[in-house]
Each structure stands twice: as C-alpha cells, then as structure tokens.
Design a protein around this motif. Structure first.
Motif, PDB file in Angstrom:
ATOM      1  N   GLU A  92      28.421  23.632 -23.177  1.00  0.00           N
ATOM      2  CA  GLU A  92      27.568  24.801 -22.979  1.00  0.00           C
ATOM      3  C   GLU A  92      27.760  25.402 -21.595  1.00  0.00           C
ATOM      4  N   ASP A 114      26.301  19.472 -25.067  1.00  0.00           N
ATOM      5  CA  ASP A 114      25.303  20.185 -24.283  1.00  0.00           C
ATOM      6  C   ASP A 114      24.826  19.147 -23.278  1.00  0.00           C
ATOM      7  N   ASP A 117      20.163  19.402 -22.469  1.00  0.00           N
ATOM      8  CA  ASP A 117      19.414  20.267 -23.368  1.00  0.00           C
ATOM      9  C   ASP A 117      17.951  20.363 -22.932  1.00  0.00           C
ATOM     10  N   GLY A 118      17.397  21.561 -23.077  1.00  0.00           N
ATOM     11  CA  GLY A 118      15.981  21.759 -22.737  1.00  0.00           C
ATOM     12  C   GLY A 118      15.775  21.842 -21.242  1.00  0.00           C
ATOM     13  N   ARG A 277      23.186  26.990 -30.151  1.00  0.00           N
ATOM     14  CA  ARG A 277      24.631  27.060 -30.277  1.00  0.00           C
ATOM     15  C   ARG A 277      25.141  26.100 -31.358  1.00  0.00           C
ATOM     16  N   GLU A 281      25.007  22.084 -30.403  1.00  0.00           N
ATOM     17  CA  GLU A 281      23.578  21.846 -30.649  1.00  0.00           C
ATOM     18  C   GLU A 281      23.341  21.702 -32.159  1.00  0.00           C
TER      19      GLU A 281
HETATM   20 MN    MN Z   1      20.506  23.107 -25.238  1.00  0.00          MN
END
Ligand code: MN
Ligand code: F6P
Length: 339
Positions: A92, A114, A117-118, A277, A281
């Motif tokens: 990402e 990724d 994430d978050g 994505r 993801e």
């Molecule tokens: Mn993410």
C-alpha cells in the motif's frame, strides 16, 4: 507459561503433510512472521521510541502517511528482500512494485501487504494490524512486472494478518482452515491459541461507517436500515453495531464471534469504486473469511474471483457471517431486477 504449539512448529508440521514440499514456502512464512514481530515491537513501544505522528508524505492513494506506515513498510522490505523466497513485493505504501535487489537470489513467490492497516488508530493507541497475501510468480518469470501480480484472489497460496491489540495475534490460512496464534512476548514466539477458527453463520452484529449513510446505494441502505429497525422492523430482532476503524480488527472480531463488515461502494467520489484495496486488503481477508466458513462479496460478485486491473485497485467489501452476506447479495440482485 503457555506450553502450546508454536507457529514455527505448526508451519513445519503442515509442510510435512505435503509430499515433495521443499521448505521454501515454510521458510517464507517464518520470515513474514518475524517481520510482524518486529512491527509489533515498534507499535508497542510507541512514543517511547518516537514513532507516532505523521510523516511529511502521501502514499499513491493520496493518503497522508504516518511514521509507523513507513517504518512498517521498511521492516517488511528489509526482512523479506534478502531471503531468496520472493520474486517481488508490492505494498500500500509504494507506488510501484518492489523488485528484489540484484545482489539477492530471487524466489518463486510474490508478496503483497498492507504494512499497517487502520493507521488512523495509531496516535490514539488503538488496534492496528498488518495484512499479507502470497501468490506464485508466473512460471519462468525472473523479473516480475505489475502485470504478474494481477491474479484473482483464488490464486493466493496463503493469506494472513497480524493484529496489534491488547495482545499481538497472527491469523493464517493456507486455504484449508484458519488458525490463530498469540505472541508470547516473553519468549518471542507465536503460540497456537485459536485452532480452526470458524465464523458463525448467523449474527446480530454489523460494522459500517454510518456517517456515509447518505452516500450508499439502495441495497446497503435497505440492509442497514432493517438492522437498525430491530425487533419492530422486518428482521424481527435487534442488532448491535461496532466500528474499530481498522479492517484487521473488524475481521478478527467476526472470526471470533461472527458479524458482518461492510465498506461498500458510495457516491462520495465517483472515481473510487470503494475504499479498500483489492490486492492487499480485500483478497487476503476474503481468503481468510471463506476458509473460516464465511462469505466475501462486493455486493454483486465474489471478491476472490475479480480479475485485478491494477495493484492499488479499490473494491467495495461486504464480508462475514454467511446468512447476512447472502442477504445483502440478495438485496443487490433484487435492486438490479427492479431496475
Ligand atoms: Mn489498510
Ligand atoms: O485501510 C483502510 C482502513 O483504515 C480500514 O482498515 C478501515 O476499515 C477503514 O479504512 C476505516 O475507514 P473510515 O476512516 O471511513 O472509518
């Protein structure tokens, strides 16, 4: 002291069941796990080592990068590039794919991830995670291009995530079943604590960013409105709502006690078919969810069957307990039929 099966032992024992396995894949998984441990350590130490806050950059999706996004991405690249198991990586946080540097041997696998994430959760000390997907490089390809990554999710060899929550967990599937491991910080080993995770088929819990309600398509609005109407509404039962704001957290909750998670198409930005994505993801999470008995769709199609068109492609995501995801799919087909 927990005396269970370590992730290393688990992976090696799985490998022994596959005739002719060379250990290449086992070793690749172990390297991914080691990278997640390093990220876990950095996330855990937080402001003590000055890793919180924003970096002065944006990623290819135009999102502001956090320092930890960049650090986690570097950890993955540096942990994986020398191992000899990979032909290339994509993440990402990088516009283009990352070829293995010339000084290292190349392997037969492709890795997408990724790294964090978050990441809007970082600065508020809430859960974040890492998502990864492993594909095979096409036969005979030494120097993969982006095109070589664009395989449907059904082609994934393995997928997993690490969740940096109150404890650090790693959840993994190689297609048959899903297993969860908890990091024993004292010995630095992941221990099998959640064998054969299964998503309950029915649920009374949904997760969606409600602030986008006015932008959703009719089938999603119908579904959520009916959940909210509760006992008095057409569903005849009450629902509960959760929003972790980190997909890893939502998927982990669903694997643990069921539920449905949606980041559907919305009309905010017509150029974006969704927020999440596909390649690092939606696909890995869909593989995990399906291997645990759940379902994962865009609304109208199975995510794992999408033919990707770009490494950073976005898709709508609706996943979780089978009965609820089926219902959302049905509302989409009813809306299409009515139109
Ligand atoms: Mn993410
Ligand atoms: O990676 C994107 C992501 O952070 C997901 O992990 C999460 O589900 C979602 O975005 C949160 O979106 P929003 O900011 O709309 O709550």
């Amino acid at each position: 002291m927990h005396n269970g099966t370590s992730l290393t032992q688990f992976i090696i024992e799985q490998q022994r069941k596959i005739p002719g396995a060379t250990g290449d894949f086992t070793s690749l998984l172990n390297d991914v796990v080691a990278a997640c441990k390093t990220i876990s350590h950095a996330v855990n130490r937080g402001d003590l080592i000055g890793v919180l806050g924003t970096a002065e950059s944006e990623n290819v999706q135009g999102e502001v990068q956090k320092k930890l996004d960049i650090i986690s991405n570097e950890v993955f690249l540096k942990s994986m590039e020398w191992t000899g198991h990979l032909a290339a990586m994509a993440s990402e946080e990088m516009d283009d794919i990352y070829p293995i540097p010339a000084q290292y041997p190349k392997g037969k696998y492709l890795l997408t991830f990724d790294p964090l994430d978050g990441s809007s959760n970082i600065d508020i000390n809430m859960s974040v995670g890492t998502i990864f997907s492993i594909l095979r490089a096409p036969e005979g390809v030494e120097n993969p291009t982006e095109q070589d990554f664009l395989q449907p999710g059904t082609e994934q060899v393995a997928a997993g995530y690490a969740l940096y929550g109150p404890s650090t967990m790693l959840v993994l599937t190689c297609g048959h079943g899903v297993n969860g491991f908890t990091l024993d910080q004292g010995v630095g080993e992941f221990i099998l604590t959640h064998p054969d995770m299964r998503i309950p088929e029915s649920t009374q819990e949904f997760a969606i960013n409600m602030s986008n309600h006015r932008f959703w398509a009719e089938p999603v609005r119908r579904y959520v409105d009916e959940c909210i109407a509760g006992e008095e509404g057409p569903r005849g039962k009450n629902f509960n709502m959760r929003w972790v704001a980190a997909m890893v957290g939502e998927v982990h909750r669903i694997l643990t006690r069921g539920g449905i998670f949606m980041y559907p198409w919305d009309s905010r930005d017509p150029s974006k078919p969704g927020k999440l994505r596909l390649m690092y993801e939606a696909n890995p999470m869909s593989m995990i969810v399906e291997a645990a008995g759940g379902m994962s769709i865009t609304g109208t199609e199975r995510i794992l069957e999408i033919r990707p068109e770009g490494i950073h492609q976005r898709v709508p995501v609706i996943l979780g307990s089978k009965e609820e995801v089926e219902r959302v799919a049905q509302y989409h087909s009813e809306a299409a039929a009515a139109a």
